[in-house]
Design a protein around this motif. Structure first.
Motif, PDB file in Angstrom:
ATOM      1  N   GLY A   1      27.296  38.484  40.901  1.00  0.00           N
ATOM      2  CA  GLY A   1      26.101  37.754  40.252  1.00  0.00           C
ATOM      3  C   GLY A   1      26.849  36.208  40.218  1.00  0.00           C
TER       4      GLY A   1
ATOM      5  N   ASP B   1      31.210  37.483  33.450  1.00  0.00           N
ATOM      6  CA  ASP B   1      30.508  38.078  34.744  1.00  0.00           C
ATOM      7  C   ASP B   1      30.984  39.590  35.145  1.00  0.00           C
TER       8      ASP B   1
ATOM      9  N   ALA C   1      25.745  31.737  40.605  1.00  0.00           N
ATOM     10  CA  ALA C   1      25.632  30.815  39.614  1.00  0.00           C
ATOM     11  C   ALA C   1      26.514  29.566  39.599  1.00  0.00           C
TER      12      ALA C   1
ATOM     13  N   THR D   1      27.528  41.522  34.067  1.00  0.00           N
ATOM     14  CA  THR D   1      26.284  41.342  34.504  1.00  0.00           C
ATOM     15  C   THR D   1      26.231  40.877  35.961  1.00  0.00           C
ATOM     16  N   THR D   2      25.081  41.047  36.471  1.00  0.00           N
ATOM     17  CA  THR D   2      24.688  40.598  37.783  1.00  0.00           C
ATOM     18  C   THR D   2      24.060  39.322  37.709  1.00  0.00           C
ATOM     19  N   ASP D   3      23.401  38.988  36.178  1.00  0.00           N
ATOM     20  CA  ASP D   3      22.388  38.096  36.069  1.00  0.00           C
ATOM     21  C   ASP D   3      22.921  36.589  36.107  1.00  0.00           C
ATOM     22  N   SER D   4      22.935  36.048  37.262  1.00  0.00           N
ATOM     23  CA  SER D   4      23.442  34.728  37.501  1.00  0.00           C
ATOM     24  C   SER D   4      22.875  33.724  36.824  1.00  0.00           C
ATOM     25  N   ALA D   5      21.630  33.489  36.066  1.00  0.00           N
ATOM     26  CA  ALA D   5      21.276  32.622  35.316  1.00  0.00           C
ATOM     27  C   ALA D   5      22.278  32.533  34.007  1.00  0.00           C
ATOM     28  N   LEU D   6      22.215  33.982  33.621  1.00  0.00           N
ATOM     29  CA  LEU D   6      22.923  34.143  32.201  1.00  0.00           C
ATOM     30  C   LEU D   6      24.378  33.683  32.549  1.00  0.00           C
TER      31      LEU D   6
END
Length: 260
Positions: free
Chosen positions: A221, A190, A225, A193-198
């Motif tokens: 992110g 984490d 999540a 990335t700031t992509d919470s879905a990822l």
């Protein structure tokens, strides 16, 4: 946000990435104990109860347990995280960082303890313990433990080394301070990335029985999540516990390193 915190986050991200490279290279050797082995150890408590979190306990010998852990907080993101954990009735283990975190957010540390979470150490300055001398290592341990104990009345018994970098000598010094080291088997990266879905996808896909999931509530992110991680793993039949509950009826022994 203060410039010092932005610098710390950037440095921490690079540091964690470097730690993964070291761990994968196999350059550092040390023995680890799995949660299942801890549950069978001579230190196992007779009553089979682990920890005292208000959310209750589970017998991880009989059910699929998993531990959510958060490093390097508290931060401005922690209140929302605590709200989520309270709503979902999920206990977590927080490996707290001293400088700019415990020192800046004492009320959050108190709230974490009050709401039944396990508080542990991630050192004071996030220094790499294998790169500093014994006096500095002891200071990294003691300043954080003293701060947590002053705020909560309970001294940490668990510690996570920055970057996960440790060795037998660090273990010996941790034993002197009454600390066991806790590593992990699930990382969402984490810090990249700031992509919470990822982040959610990575956590769910890697988790197995007895997993210890590494997350950081300092990154933007991560906290969004968490609800999805909890819901997906509950649907798979996992029960969330603190690290001490994961090891119960065994207990974390000072000087040992635990990893699934």
């Amino acid at each position: 946000m203060k410039k010092s915190r932005r610098r710390f986050r950037a440095t921490a991200a690079l540091a964690v990435a470097g730690a993964l490279s070291v761990a994968l290279s196999g350059c550092t050797r040390y023995d680890t104990t799995t949660p299942s082995a801890a549950r069978k150890s001579p230190a196992a408590a007779e009553d089979g109860k682990g920890g005292d979190a208000r959310f209750g306990t589970a017998d991880c010998r009989k059910v699929k347990c998993v531990a959510l852990t958060f490093d390097a907080g508290p931060s401005e993101n922690s209140p929302r995280l605590l709200d989520i954990l309270k709503e979902k009735k999920v206990p977590a283990t927080f490996f707290l960082l001293g400088k700019n975190h415990i020192a800046d957010h004492p009320e959050l540390v108190k709230r974490m303890a009050r709401e039944g979470h396990e508080l542990a150490s991630h050192t004071w300055d996030h220094k790499i313990l294998t790169d500093i001398d014994d006096a500095q290592i002891r200071t990294e341990f003691r300043r954080t433990d003293d701060a947590v104990e002053k705020l909560t009345g309970k001294r940490p018994t668990l510690m996570r080394p920055p970057q996960g970098r440790t060795d037998d000598h660090v273990s010996a010094l941790a034993k002197e301070e009454g600390l066991a080291q806790i590593l992990w088997d699930v990382t969402t990266k984490d810090y990249t990335t700031t992509d919470s879905a990822l982040i959610r996808k990575r956590a769910v896909e890697q988790t197995k029985r007895d997993s210890i999931i590494l997350l950081h509530d300092i990154y933007r992110g991560t906290v969004p999540a968490v609800p999805g991680i909890i819901d997906a793993l509950k649907q798979k039949g996992y029960v969330f516990v603190t690290v001490p509950q994961l090891l119960a009826p065994g207990k974390a022994e000072p000087g040992k390193i635990y990893k699934p």
